[in-house]
Motif scaffolding. Structure first.
Motif: not given
Length: 481
Positions: A50-68
């Motif tokens: 699909l080529d729909a993602i320009v910037v990946r921020d997966f590791e920060n997302a994981r950290r944010a999810a763990a602290a949500t």
């Protein structure tokens, strides 16, 4: 055999919309981290196609999810932000190679309102250069493809967001709409997309400085309730006192409405047969449900509006192309802009002397639009004048004149709501002969999003959307053999 690309399956996300997923998180049946991990896995599976993602921020997302914190709204629900608003620490590329984006120092104005709902951002979604095109295609690089058939456009300018939601990577994603840029990708990807009344949500700083504020922020979703709940949650963060609150719309309304049907474009060009048939079927459904439905004898806008909007569209490009080093980045290089941006700039230069009259007429559009609803509660029309084009049809590699004419004949319905500031929603309703979704467009008077949402619920319940995963082929995010 079908070429649909999706990731729906037996993981933490399942086939849940954002409302259901948030409830699972709130009741601790799944954790935010489980939801985010599932979304990351899905993204990695479909992105090669699909080529729909320009910037990946997966590791920060994981950290944010763990602290949500577990709370209300969409707490813990994974999402993507369109790559034309700032997220602290991430570059904002605006779909162009005319400069090198650096990490933003702070979240944008609307980004704060969006993130306040508790969503977890996984990165930035693709858009065409500065959002000017109606297909997410580029001068350089690969296009964003439609999950229903990757040979076709995912729409624009929120095409990346639409592809990610339609393919099941996330249940909702940020988009914005300056001429149809939420409603167009919603229509071609089988999603719900509401452009709200001007001023309903927080506006990014650049839009606040424009002589006419065309752009409204919002989301693309797979269900009416997700769109309704997004706006209800947003009102908890900010409520414009000049507008009647939307509130939390939960179900169809009981009031029978006066619905005007506009089957052809505001400039009089006929919609293609499949598109027109879809609108006719929607009108018949509404009439059978007890609404008063009649075809409009006089459209709410005409040829002069189309010309004026094209000049203003060019003004926006002229602003970017000529002030880029001040308004965008110091290393901005206008020679790297694509044919559409350059052509729009030149179109404005040729019509610069018309600016005062164009601005006067476009500003007057709000009052003229409002008067139209003295006789109707809702206007039903197509979203687009013809069915979804294949990749390349709207490519910025072609000459400006050729592309401009194609866009003028394709994007014929949605811009009126941007110029007037009136709300409108795109709903999936039909299917083209190529198996791609066809949307219908519902418009209402300023501040009357609640009526649109109630009617959208009614249509959704009467004719549930086609599901991209309702096919026997495998659902692993790969093209069928």
């Amino acid at each position: 055999m079908s070429t649909r690309v999706h990731t729906f399956g037996d993981d933490a996300l399942g086939d849940h919309d954002a409302t259901a997923l948030a409830e699972l998180i709130r009741t601790r049946k799944i954790s935010p981290l489980e939801a985010v991990d599932a979304a990351i896995d899905r993204a990695e599976r479909v992105e090669p196609v699909l080529d729909a993602i320009v910037v990946r921020d997966f590791e920060n997302a994981r950290r944010a999810a763990a602290a949500t914190p577990i709370g209300t709204g969409f707490a813990g629900v994974p999402t993507f932000v369109k790559d034309n608003i700032d997220i602290a620490g991430l570059p904002t590329n605006h779909g162009t190679r005319a400069f090198v984006a650096r990490p933003a120092k702070a979240d944008g104005v609307f980004a704060k309102q969006f993130l306040a709902q508790g969503v977890v951002n996984l990165g930035k979604s693709a858009l065409p250069e500065f959002g000017f095109n109606a297909s997410t295609e580029f001068r350089e690089g690969v296009p964003t493809r439609n999950p229903w058939n990757p040979a076709f456009s995912a729409g624009a300018s929120s095409g990346g967001a639409a592809a990610l939601v339609a393919s099941g990577v996330v249940p909702l994603a940020h988009g914005n709409d300056g001429g149809g840029s939420i409603r167009i990708p919603a229509a071609v990807c089988g999603l719900v997309g509401l452009k709200a009344t001007r001023g309903r949500l927080r506006e990014e700083k650049l839009n606040q400085t424009m002589p006419i504020k065309l752009v409204m922020e919002g989301v693309l979703t797979r269900s009416v309730r997700d769109t309704a709940n997004f706006f209800a949650n947003a009102e908890e963060h900010f409520r414009n006192s000049a507008l009647r609150p939307i509130g939390r719309v939960l179900a169809p309304g009981s009031r029978r409405l006066r619905i005007g049907v506009l089957p052809d474009t505001v400039v009089g060009n006929p919609a293609d047969s499949e598109t027109r048939a879809t609108v006719t079927a929607a009108a018949a459904l509404l009439a059978e449900s007890g609404h008063h439905v009649e075809e409009l004898s006089v459209p709410p806008a005409g040829e002069q509006f189309a010309k004026d909007f094209a000049v203003y569209w060019g003004l926006l490009s002229f602003f970017v192309a000529t002030t880029g080093r001040l308004s965008v980045a110091r290393d901005f290089d206008s020679s790297k802009l694509d044919n559409l941006t350059i052509g729009l700039r030149d179109h404005y230069r040729a019509n610069l002397f018309r600016t005062p009259a164009v601005l006067y007429r476009l500003r007057r559009a709000a009052a003229e639009y409002s008067r139209f609803f003295d006789n109707y509660d809702v206007v039903l029309s197509p979203v687009l004048a013809h069915t979804t084009p294949e990749i390349g049809y709207l490519s910025p590699l072609q000459s400006f004149d050729e592309l401009f004419e194609k866009l003028r004949n394709y994007v014929s319905f949605t811009p009126l709501n941007n110029a007037s500031g009136g709300p409108a929603i795109s709903l999936p309703f039909g299917e083209s002969s190529r198996g791609l979704p066809i949307g219908v467009h519902l418009s209402a008077n300023h501040g009357d999003e609640a009526t649109l949402l109630e009617l959208a619920y009614e249509i959704e319940q009467a004719t549930p959307w086609r599901r991209i995963d309702a096919v026997p082929e495998r659902a692993d995010g790969r093209l069928s053999e």
